[in-house]
Scaffold this active site. Sequence first.
Site, PDB file in Angstrom:
ATOM      1  N   GLN A  88       0.852  -1.195   0.000  1.00  0.00           N
ATOM      2  CA  GLN A  88       0.000   0.000   0.000  1.00  0.00           C
ATOM      3  C   GLN A  88       0.886   1.244   0.000  1.00  0.00           C
ATOM      4  O   GLN A  88       1.610   1.494   0.971  1.00  0.00           O
ATOM      5  CB  GLN A  88      -0.897  -0.025   1.241  1.00  0.00           C
ATOM      6  CG  GLN A  88      -1.799   1.176   1.414  1.00  0.00           C
ATOM      7  CD  GLN A  88      -2.518   1.139   2.750  1.00  0.00           C
ATOM      8  OE1 GLN A  88      -2.069   0.493   3.685  1.00  0.00           O
ATOM      9  NE2 GLN A  88      -3.627   1.830   2.856  1.00  0.00           N
ATOM     10  N   SER A  91       1.167   6.619   2.721  1.00  0.00           N
ATOM     11  CA  SER A  91       1.858   7.605   3.555  1.00  0.00           C
ATOM     12  C   SER A  91       3.136   8.112   2.895  1.00  0.00           C
ATOM     13  O   SER A  91       3.817   7.389   2.172  1.00  0.00           O
ATOM     14  CB  SER A  91       2.213   7.003   4.915  1.00  0.00           C
ATOM     15  OG  SER A  91       1.050   6.719   5.655  1.00  0.00           O
ATOM     16  N   SER A 127       4.588  -1.619   4.320  1.00  0.00           N
ATOM     17  CA  SER A 127       4.732  -3.032   4.671  1.00  0.00           C
ATOM     18  C   SER A 127       4.750  -3.883   3.404  1.00  0.00           C
ATOM     19  O   SER A 127       3.987  -3.631   2.468  1.00  0.00           O
ATOM     20  CB  SER A 127       3.580  -3.485   5.573  1.00  0.00           C
ATOM     21  OG  SER A 127       3.538  -2.728   6.751  1.00  0.00           O
ATOM     22  N   GLU A 210      -9.053  -1.337   5.741  1.00  0.00           N
ATOM     23  CA  GLU A 210      -7.786  -1.563   6.432  1.00  0.00           C
ATOM     24  C   GLU A 210      -7.996  -1.622   7.942  1.00  0.00           C
ATOM     25  O   GLU A 210      -7.450  -2.490   8.628  1.00  0.00           O
ATOM     26  CB  GLU A 210      -6.800  -0.444   6.089  1.00  0.00           C
ATOM     27  CG  GLU A 210      -5.476  -0.557   6.830  1.00  0.00           C
ATOM     28  CD  GLU A 210      -4.536   0.593   6.512  1.00  0.00           C
ATOM     29  OE1 GLU A 210      -3.316   0.415   6.687  1.00  0.00           O
ATOM     30  OE2 GLU A 210      -5.017   1.673   6.096  1.00  0.00           O
ATOM     31  N   GLU A 343      -4.616   9.235  17.187  1.00  0.00           N
ATOM     32  CA  GLU A 343      -5.138  10.601  17.284  1.00  0.00           C
ATOM     33  C   GLU A 343      -6.122  10.892  16.149  1.00  0.00           C
ATOM     34  O   GLU A 343      -7.199  11.461  16.356  1.00  0.00           O
ATOM     35  CB  GLU A 343      -3.976  11.602  17.254  1.00  0.00           C
ATOM     36  CG  GLU A 343      -3.077  11.570  18.479  1.00  0.00           C
ATOM     37  CD  GLU A 343      -2.111  10.386  18.485  1.00  0.00           C
ATOM     38  OE1 GLU A 343      -1.510  10.129  19.542  1.00  0.00           O
ATOM     39  OE2 GLU A 343      -1.967   9.719  17.436  1.00  0.00           O
TER      40      GLU A 343
END
Length: 373
Positions: A88, A91, A127, A210, A343
């Site tokens: 994936q 980020s 990952s 996810e 968060e």
Amino acid sequence: MDRMDFLRARFDAGLAWVHFPEGLGGLGLAREMQNVVEAELAGTPDNDPRRIGIGLGMAAPTILAFGTGELKKRLMRPLWTGEEVWCQLFSEPGAGSDLAAAGTRAVRDTKDGVDGWRVTGQKVWTSSAHTAKWAILLARTDPDLPKHAGLSYFVLDMTQPGVEVRPLRQITGEAEFNEVFMTDAWIPDTDRLGEVGEGWKVAQTTLMNERVAIGGRPTPPEGGMIGTVANTWREHPEVRTPEMHDRLLDLWVQSEAFRLAGIRLRQQLAVGSPGPEGSAMKLAFARLAQQLSGLELEMLGEEGLRYDDWTLRRPDMVDFTGREAGYRYLRAKGNSIEGGTSEVLRNIIAERVLGLPAETRVDTKVAWKDLPR
């Protein structure tokens, strides 16, 4: 028969995901019928789901929802059998928790007369990138639009020359995560999921699935981390104290409540698509994993400080229960970051579940190229 031949035959018979359409590993049945299939096929070769969790839990439902018919037929079977591993690419160093600020660029181009995209940028915390054949990729296709509007979603071939994967060594000593650099990597337009500029909408499907995949996995009573910690308690009577007993019982009750909530969530999935409830499950999973692994380390005392091997390794999967307590304690620290930080998940729960006022934002109507970085 050969393991892979069996898995391919199972997919072709519609017994991979029975709730998927016929021809794509399913039979168009209710999702709960999968439990019947798994019970009947107990003891037969499986597809090693922990190794291909990103493909099964994130890529497959996104491709099913937004892929073309040709893309689904080409990708679904080797994804499910595990012949092709997925990662994936979301980020970035400057866009982790604020995923919509991603800056990896995808620019229109042609190659050998084929319409497509050239992708350049960097992704991080990826990952399985070192074993992946394919990636699901969120990239910016229009920097003149506000950040949520200028994104598009693609399937990227990880084996091409324009893709470089570098290991990220973690606190455990392993490098299950990677950073990925793309330099003019090529994607044919047929490998786009959703319309141009609708990448954020497509990404929401991936993210919701996810969080369910991370926090909503089916487990038996006293399965997972609580089972490991409870066994440590039983095997070490010399470390028991009333205070530690109270903490273990409290975490056991919370773990059981979490397990039952996961069953309820999967029942809801059977009649619809995952919603923000998956964020609550993932948030609870991270907190419990960290508290349980910390308690186990306390129980073991000096023994808990031992660590088997700091050698850099690039594992195919995360194995929480197959190694010692020190590994579990260190690896659990990442649970509150991966799959959406705790968060950010609290914001989602506050706004989309509890209906509280949204956080004040000043960047949602400004062109991405004009945002300070």
